[in-house]
Design an enzyme around this catalytic site. Sequence first.
Site, short mmCIF file in Angstrom:
data_model
loop_
_atom_site.label_atom_id
_atom_site.label_comp_id
_atom_site.label_asym_id
_atom_site.label_seq_id
_atom_site.Cartn_x
_atom_site.Cartn_y
_atom_site.Cartn_z
N GLY A 22 8.99 9.33 -3.91
CA GLY A 22 8.64 10.61 -3.32
C GLY A 22 7.25 10.60 -2.72
O GLY A 22 6.62 9.56 -2.59
N ASP A 23 6.77 11.78 -2.39
CA ASP A 23 5.48 11.95 -1.73
C ASP A 23 4.64 12.90 -2.58
O ASP A 23 5.01 14.07 -2.77
CB ASP A 23 5.70 12.54 -0.34
CG ASP A 23 4.42 12.64 0.48
OD1 ASP A 23 3.33 12.65 -0.11
OD2 ASP A 23 4.52 12.75 1.72
N PHE A 24 3.50 12.41 -3.09
CA PHE A 24 2.71 13.27 -3.98
C PHE A 24 2.05 14.44 -3.27
O PHE A 24 1.48 15.32 -3.91
CB PHE A 24 1.69 12.49 -4.81
CG PHE A 24 0.82 11.50 -4.06
CD1 PHE A 24 0.21 11.80 -2.86
CD2 PHE A 24 0.56 10.25 -4.62
CE1 PHE A 24 -0.61 10.91 -2.21
CE2 PHE A 24 -0.26 9.34 -3.98
CZ PHE A 24 -0.85 9.66 -2.77
N HIS A 41 -9.60 8.58 -4.62
CA HIS A 41 -10.71 8.16 -3.75
C HIS A 41 -10.24 7.80 -2.33
O HIS A 41 -11.06 7.67 -1.42
CB HIS A 41 -11.47 7.00 -4.38
CG HIS A 41 -10.80 5.67 -4.30
ND1 HIS A 41 -11.49 4.49 -4.38
CD2 HIS A 41 -9.49 5.32 -4.17
CE1 HIS A 41 -10.66 3.47 -4.29
NE2 HIS A 41 -9.44 3.95 -4.17
#
Length: 338
Positions: free
Chosen positions: A228-230, A248
């Site tokens: 998935g995509d955070f 970062h």
Amino acid sequence: MRGGSVVDAQRRMTEILNGAVLVPLVAVAAELGLADLVADGPRTVAELAQRSGSLPDPLYRVLRGLAAAGIFQETASRTFAATELSDTLRSGADSVRALARLWGISERTSALGHLGDTVRTGTPAFESVTGTDWWSHLANHPEQAAVFNDAMGYQVRRVHDATVSGYDLSGVRRLVDVGGGRGYLAAALLRRYPELTAVIFDQRAVVGEAERVLDEAGVADRAELVGGDFFDAVPEGGDVYVLSRILHDWDDERAGLILRNIRKAMAPQGRVLVVDAALTEGNHPDDGKVMDIVMLALHPGRERTLAEFGALFATAGLHHADTLALHGAASIVVGVPV
């Protein structure tokens, strides 16, 4: 004169400027594998040139420059031997050879050379130099991506080892490694804590590679792989969410979005562990401050002070609860729900 003479200050500044020449010399030595070639004893420049596919005269001049800094030693005319410093460039798990090769990537070096553009425009210099971002560049240059992955593997191993031994997860049942990549950190934690289960969450193209790592560690039965995509959402119900060397890479807006998604998903008594540099305030030497300049030139991200982490946490409904210093520049910065 602030504790020293003008001449001393000028000499020190000249040494700093000359040091810029030393980095490409080290990168060349790493690329050619020179440290491996002298591992079993001194070699003539002619031998080293033949074995490394280089020309004797320019190779001699490179080695002479390195020897002047204690990296290799000229033991006889045009004959070089190893030193403690050159040994760090030998191939192997604890070697910094891959890191040195990373410093030899010309586009990366060029971006640092155009740092003034970033200071004036706020745009990473890498984008103005190459016309694309760092990650897209690596995707189109697999040979450089391999160098980068090797270098990051060395750094990540050190950070992971320090994380596993540096923070007590006793009693934790469900851990979610956000941006967990190939699962090395999760595998190490699962080995250490037999009651722990883990979710490795990353892009679908990446997270599938964790299956082999987990199988080899003998912990695959306690791990779940989720793609998935955070920036959209993260798996729900974790007691602990780990972000190791993730925040970062992103500016405050996008880093805050990741944290807000974690805050929505975590258990009521959950925690988030951010493994990143925690910059010291003031004039203290700090490897993280050097890393931050690389971030400035290459990425939209940044290294952060504890005060900056606290402000970032606050935007996500989290409170900065604790900090544990790890090996080198890394720390574990702990956030809990407000």
